[in-house]
Scaffold this motif. Structure first.
Motif, PDB file in Angstrom:
ATOM      1  N   THR A 161      35.407  13.177  46.602  1.00 49.40           N
ATOM      2  CA  THR A 161      36.831  13.324  46.300  1.00 49.40           C
ATOM      3  C   THR A 161      37.159  14.726  45.787  1.00 49.40           C
ATOM      4  OG1 THR A 161      36.394  12.384  44.136  1.00 49.40           O
ATOM      5  CG2 THR A 161      37.294  10.899  45.809  1.00 49.40           C
ATOM      6  N   LEU A 162      36.158  15.426  45.250  1.00 50.40           N
ATOM      7  CA  LEU A 162      36.425  16.733  44.655  1.00 50.40           C
ATOM      8  C   LEU A 162      36.044  17.896  45.561  1.00 50.40           C
ATOM      9  CD1 LEU A 162      35.204  16.368  40.949  1.00 50.40           C
ATOM     10  CD2 LEU A 162      37.547  16.486  41.790  1.00 50.40           C
ATOM     11  N   VAL A 163      35.119  17.624  46.482  1.00 55.82           N
ATOM     12  CA  VAL A 163      34.447  18.734  47.155  1.00 55.82           C
ATOM     13  C   VAL A 163      35.414  19.700  47.845  1.00 55.82           C
ATOM     14  CG1 VAL A 163      33.939  17.325  49.208  1.00 55.82           C
ATOM     15  CG2 VAL A 163      32.579  19.351  48.713  1.00 55.82           C
ATOM     16  N   THR A 164      36.390  19.164  48.582  1.00 56.36           N
ATOM     17  CA  THR A 164      37.295  20.060  49.309  1.00 56.36           C
ATOM     18  C   THR A 164      38.110  20.928  48.342  1.00 56.36           C
ATOM     19  OG1 THR A 164      37.416  18.650  51.246  1.00 56.36           O
ATOM     20  CG2 THR A 164      39.256  20.128  50.897  1.00 56.36           C
ATOM     21  N   TYR A 165      38.537  20.302  47.236  1.00 54.57           N
ATOM     22  CA  TYR A 165      39.307  21.088  46.257  1.00 54.57           C
ATOM     23  C   TYR A 165      38.449  22.187  45.651  1.00 54.57           C
ATOM     24  CZ  TYR A 165      42.410  17.160  46.869  1.00 54.57           C
ATOM     25  OH  TYR A 165      43.222  16.224  47.444  1.00 54.57           O
ATOM     26  N   GLY A 166      37.177  21.857  45.423  1.00 51.85           N
ATOM     27  CA  GLY A 166      36.255  22.862  44.883  1.00 51.85           C
ATOM     28  C   GLY A 166      36.110  24.050  45.820  1.00 51.85           C
ATOM     29  N   ILE A 167      36.004  23.774  47.121  1.00 50.24           N
ATOM     30  CA  ILE A 167      35.852  24.866  48.088  1.00 50.24           C
ATOM     31  C   ILE A 167      37.157  25.655  48.192  1.00 50.24           C
ATOM     32  CG2 ILE A 167      35.203  25.482  50.444  1.00 50.24           C
ATOM     33  CD1 ILE A 167      33.725  22.838  50.638  1.00 50.24           C
ATOM     34  N   ILE A 168      38.280  24.934  48.182  1.00 53.14           N
ATOM     35  CA  ILE A 168      39.568  25.628  48.278  1.00 53.14           C
ATOM     36  C   ILE A 168      39.742  26.586  47.098  1.00 53.14           C
ATOM     37  CG2 ILE A 168      42.078  25.348  48.271  1.00 53.14           C
ATOM     38  CD1 ILE A 168      41.674  22.686  49.734  1.00 53.14           C
ATOM     39  N   LEU A 169      39.328  26.127  45.924  1.00 50.97           N
ATOM     40  CA  LEU A 169      39.435  26.996  44.744  1.00 50.97           C
ATOM     41  C   LEU A 169      38.630  28.281  44.953  1.00 50.97           C
ATOM     42  CD1 LEU A 169      40.701  26.929  41.867  1.00 50.97           C
ATOM     43  CD2 LEU A 169      38.413  26.384  41.044  1.00 50.97           C
ATOM     44  N   ALA A 170      37.451  28.131  45.520  1.00 48.23           N
ATOM     45  CA  ALA A 170      36.639  29.315  45.816  1.00 48.23           C
ATOM     46  C   ALA A 170      37.372  30.233  46.797  1.00 48.23           C
ATOM     47  CB  ALA A 170      35.286  28.902  46.384  1.00 48.23           C
ATOM     48  N   GLY A 171      38.046  29.635  47.787  1.00 45.82           N
ATOM     49  CA  GLY A 171      38.788  30.427  48.766  1.00 45.82           C
ATOM     50  C   GLY A 171      40.016  31.095  48.160  1.00 45.82           C
ATOM     51  N   LEU A 172      40.604  30.411  47.177  1.00 43.22           N
ATOM     52  CA  LEU A 172      41.804  30.961  46.542  1.00 43.22           C
ATOM     53  C   LEU A 172      41.491  32.244  45.779  1.00 43.22           C
ATOM     54  CD1 LEU A 172      43.717  27.850  45.196  1.00 43.22           C
ATOM     55  CD2 LEU A 172      44.568  29.575  46.780  1.00 43.22           C
ATOM     56  N   TRP A 173      40.279  32.349  45.347  1.00 46.22           N
ATOM     57  CA  TRP A 173      39.886  33.519  44.556  1.00 46.22           C
ATOM     58  C   TRP A 173      40.130  34.832  45.322  1.00 46.22           C
ATOM     59  CZ3 TRP A 173      34.466  35.649  43.555  1.00 46.22           C
ATOM     60  CH2 TRP A 173      34.419  36.355  42.352  1.00 46.22           C
ATOM     61  N   PRO A 174      39.505  35.035  46.490  1.00 45.91           N
ATOM     62  CA  PRO A 174      39.809  36.270  47.233  1.00 45.91           C
ATOM     63  C   PRO A 174      41.239  36.304  47.777  1.00 45.91           C
ATOM     64  CG  PRO A 174      38.278  34.900  48.466  1.00 45.91           C
ATOM     65  CD  PRO A 174      38.415  34.275  47.118  1.00 45.91           C
ATOM     66  N   GLN A 175      41.763  35.141  48.174  1.00 46.74           N
ATOM     67  CA  GLN A 175      43.101  35.146  48.774  1.00 46.74           C
ATOM     68  C   GLN A 175      44.163  35.556  47.760  1.00 46.74           C
ATOM     69  OE1 GLN A 175      43.353  34.737  52.014  1.00 46.74           O
ATOM     70  NE2 GLN A 175      45.527  35.186  51.954  1.00 46.74           N
ATOM     71  N   THR A 176      44.007  35.101  46.514  1.00 47.16           N
ATOM     72  CA  THR A 176      44.938  35.492  45.458  1.00 47.16           C
ATOM     73  C   THR A 176      44.875  37.004  45.248  1.00 47.16           C
ATOM     74  OG1 THR A 176      44.618  33.361  44.397  1.00 47.16           O
ATOM     75  CG2 THR A 176      45.568  35.100  43.049  1.00 47.16           C
ATOM     76  N   ALA A 177      43.658  37.533  45.317  1.00 48.04           N
ATOM     77  CA  ALA A 177      43.505  38.981  45.162  1.00 48.04           C
ATOM     78  C   ALA A 177      44.276  39.729  46.256  1.00 48.04           C
ATOM     79  CB  ALA A 177      42.026  39.353  45.204  1.00 48.04           C
ATOM     80  N   TYR A 178      44.215  39.191  47.474  1.00 50.25           N
ATOM     81  CA  TYR A 178      44.933  39.817  48.594  1.00 50.25           C
ATOM     82  C   TYR A 178      46.448  39.793  48.327  1.00 50.25           C
ATOM     83  CZ  TYR A 178      45.801  40.939  53.570  1.00 50.25           C
ATOM     84  OH  TYR A 178      46.186  41.521  54.745  1.00 50.25           O
ATOM     85  N   CYS A 179      46.960  38.621  47.953  1.00 45.14           N
ATOM     86  CA  CYS A 179      48.396  38.507  47.682  1.00 45.14           C
ATOM     87  C   CYS A 179      48.800  39.428  46.530  1.00 45.14           C
ATOM     88  CB  CYS A 179      48.769  37.069  47.364  1.00 45.14           C
ATOM     89  SG  CYS A 179      48.561  35.965  48.757  1.00 45.14           S
TER      90      CYS A 179
END
Lengths: 303, 282
Positions: A161-179
């Motif tokens: 139930t958590l795994v996808t959210y955990g990966i998305i959070l990891a993806g948000l890290w560089p993406q937030t930097a880009y924005c």
């Protein structure tokens, strides 16, 4: 005399100008056509076949697509893609918030901006590894912090139930930097006089942001939206590195599932993989068309 | 300026802000800092379960030395360089030409071709995977750096054309007109008038494409395998397989793999950012 010589020169020049663009375009079109445009059509075609990559492909019509409907793994991947798409958009407001936080002129701010941007520059493979260790149930920093605060440890990447959210959070890290970097550049161009005038009128804080600043940041928001959506739908590296689709295939996304089907160790299923790719392509096309339409409108304006 | 410049606020706010900056930064980079700390710890700390205690000794030289002299990492790094540099040169060269053609000439189909490049640049990799892998196999270029480079050049030409064409269109057109009136041949206009003017765009695209290609993982695993040709992104996974549970070495390896684009970014920050904003946010 000079008139005639000009006249004689004019014709080859006209010819040259007609032919020239095509000469310049040829290598680019050749490469792009062979490796990008043509393969898209080929993939559509392959999706109507059953093909192991070796031997003769067998035409089976729409069967691959029909099979998708009853494929539970496909359904999970599709849902996960939707989660990625929606949650990835959080990168835009978060990026804006960090940009506002950093948009000051104190000493060393340049270095801070660069360090905040850092996560975008490193490869997603490394981001994936870093976060896998961060989440690790035995020694990960996350659980070290949680347990020291008195909470029970969580196995983020082992929990369906958590795994996808955990990966998305990891993806948000560089993406937030880009924005963030998009907004920082955008904030540089905000009209200072307008801001001062609004300030004299008593506008400040969120009202100022909403009515004066954000409208001027629209180009940045547009680019941030486009790259974030594309980034969300392209997510592959993180899933592959962090969980390899697991546990029990619960963190698969379409891009990963396609790869898995087409090149799996249990035999290649190119046709079925191509059908998944076509679905992903169709979803992506919605946003590509939106982007092209906006560009087309801008092109139609006088330059 | 928005938000209000901090030096116009009360003194205590200024102190608060100055204090927050490093704090938020450390929080932001926490996962990375953790890996950096791991990479200088000795192996014994991990076998004893001292993951987060103070390192019992500092083994940076030992750990990074192992990565560089006792593993396949140098070969992977070299592969990455051999894949990245030709791609940068190829994609930038092609897009200088396409950008020139699409940015300077008016002809039927101009915008259509341009939009093909733009749209192609955004398609999911998976729609290209099967045919491109097949084509590469047919050409006998599977598991070669050349095979990977050819594809990368083609794909990056999409993004580079978008950028280059917009950049060239924003140049003062009078310069080209003036050269034409002088009777300068078109290819000479390209070479002597336009190319010198697009140098900033070339710089921006070079750093960006370098980073994109260096960090590519998908095509690396689709088109290559094994130590001989695979770049560092997919090499690091075999490296980690080799050193399973040796977190000090895996951390050091990851940092080495991530470093080249980081150095590129710090060296050419301005160009990098100009490229990332697609030139549209000036």
């Amino acid at each position: 005399m000079s008139v005639t010589s000009q006249h004689i020169r004019a014709k080859p020049l006209w010819n040259q100008k007609k032919l020239m663009p095509w000469l310049f375009l040829m290598p680019g079109i050749l490469f792009f056509g062979i490796y990008v445009v043509f393969p898209i059509f080929q993939s559509f075609n392959i999706s109507f076949y059953k093909w192991s990559g070796l031997g003769e492909p067998k035409y089976i019509g729409l069967k691959n697509y029909v099979k998708l409907f009853s494929d539970r793994a496909f359904e999970i991947s599709l849902w996960n893609n939707l989660k990625w798409l929606v949650l990835y958009l959080l990168a835009i407001p978060t990026g804006l918030a960090i940009a506002l936080f950093l948009n000051q002129t104190v000493t060393g701010i340049r270095l801070y901006k660069s360090l905040f941007f850092f996560p975008f520059v490193i490869s997603q493979v490394v981001v994936g590894l870093v976060f896998t260790w961060f989440y690790d149930p035995t020694f990960g920093l996350l659980n070290t912090i949680l347990t020291s605060l008195g909470f029970a440890p969580v196995n983020v990447l082992g929990d369906p139930t958590l795994v996808t959210y955990g990966i998305i959070l990891a993806g948000l890290w560089p993406q937030t930097a880009y924005c963030m970097i998009l907004y920082l550049t955008g904030l540089n161009t905000v009209d200072a006089d307008q801001v001062e005038a609004a300030r004299l009128d008593g506008a400040k804080g969120l009202r100022m942001l909403w009515y004066i600043i954000l409208p001027q940041l629209r180009p940045a928001t547009f680019i941030a939206f486009v790259v974030t959506v594309i980034g969300a739908l392209r997510s592959f590296d993180l899933v592959s590195i962090m969980t390899n689709g697991g546990p029990f295939g619960t963190s698969r996304v379409l891009s990963f599932y396609m790869f898995e089907k087409a090149l799996s160790e249990y035999g290649f299923r190119m046709g079925y993989g191509a059908a998944i790719a076509v679905v992903l392509f169709a979803i992506m096309m919605v946003f590509i068309v939106y982007f092209l339409r906006t560009m087309y409108k801008q092109e139609s304006e006088p330059r | 300026m928005f938000p209000k410049p901090i030096h116009r606020s009360a003194a205590h706010w200024q102190v608060f802000y100055q204090g927050m900056l490093p704090l938020v930064m450390i929080l932001w980079l926490l996962p990375l800092i953790a890996v950096a700390i791991f990479s200088i710890k000795p192996a014994v700390d991990f076998t004893n379960g001292n993951y987060w205690s103070w390192p019992s000794s500092f083994e940076a030289v030992e750990n990074y030395g192992k990565v560089f002299f006792a593993s396949d990492m140098p070969q992977y790094l070299l592969n990455s360089i051999y894949i990245t540099i030709p791609t940068v040169i190829g994609a930038v060269a092609l897009s200088c030409m396409t950008g020139f053609a699409l940015g300077v000439y008016k002809f039927k189909g101009n915008l259509l071709i341009f939009f093909f490049f733009v749209a192609g640049n955004f398609v999911p990799f998976q729609i290209l995977m099967v045919p491109v892998r097949d084509l590469t196999l047919d050409m006998g270029l599977y598991n070669t750096k050349t095979g990977l480079v050819l594809f990368h050049i083609a794909f990056q030409t999409g993004f580079c054309t978008l950028f280059m064409r917009n950049f060239i269109r924003a140049l003062p057109f009078e310069l080209i007109e003036a050269a034409r009136v002088e009777g300068v041949a078109e290819w000479r206009i390209f070479w002597f008038v336009v190319l010198p003017l697009v140098r900033p765009a070339i710089a921006a695209l070079s750093v960006l494409v370098f980073t994109f290609i260096w960090n590519d993982y998908f095509w690396a695993i689709v088109l290559t395998q094994g130590v001989e040709n695979t770049p560092v992104t997919s090499g690091i996974t075999s490296f980690n397989g080799q050193y399973r549970a040796a977190y000090h070495l895996m951390s050091a390896g990851s940092i080495v793999a991530a470093l080249p684009p980081v150095m590129m970014f710090f060296a050419m920050q301005k160009h990098f950012i100009a490229g990332l904003t697609l030139g549209s946010v000036k």
